[in-house]
Design an enzyme around this catalytic site. Sequence first.
Site: not given
Ligand code: PGA
Length: 250
Positions: A67, A136, A138, A143
């Site tokens: 992304d 959450n 994702h 999302e």
């Molecule tokens: P993080 O994010 O590695 O900063 O915990 C993980 C994600 O949002 O996929």
Amino acid sequence: MKWIHAKDSHEMSRLAAEFMIQEVKKQPSMVLGLATGGTPVGTYQELIRDARENGTSYKAITTFNLDEYVGLAGTHPNSYRYFMQQQLFEHIDLPIEQTYLPNGEAKDLMAECQRYEELIARHGGIDLQLLGIGTNGHIGFNEPGTSFQSTTHVVTLTKDTREANARFFTSLEEVPTHAITMGIATIMKSKRILLLASGEEKADILYQLALGEVDEKVPASILKQHPDVTIIADTVALRRVKEQELCGLR
Ligand code: PGA
């Protein structure tokens, strides 16, 4: 899904890097899917260390990131292009022209999504996709509620995600409101998936992933239907899963 229990985040990073290096050695011209966020940083450091010490080469590798924020130039310190340059690309022998991220500055974002999807397909698809997981559920910026059929698309970031990512910006207002992300169907087409999770804040979502149903409310739950997923998680992230003693942890 194969679960691997790492003692702490250092061991998670080391095991993840070993996993990736083994694949790169097996297929020196493979297509690697990469991720940003806090979780993969230690893994990238291990890849760099190994490349320096053991000479692992990435010169024939192609990479696609999951992304990119909409509206940030690749030179912006908070863009994912910049992150990848700093955290990995500049430190290994991977030619920059073989590294792809969605262009968050494209005038026509829909066309950019289609171009990215086609580019991945033209390279024969992703051989190994590295993933983090949001609290959450994702994956990428997909999302909760995102269709499992989604391909690369533009997303409106949720308040939770913007707040979680605000730690990398000087204020919440600076966090972009939109991003381009590979879709869930795009991710599911990867031949192998390696998901990393570290820290207490991931304990609930890993528990849901281990025990819950496959449901669009938890984007990562679709991974249960993928034939080749490895999850490497550390002790604190696995706390709730282990309480249930549900998976054959080593
Ligand atoms: P993080 O994010 O590695 O900063 O915990 C993980 C994600 O949002 O996929």
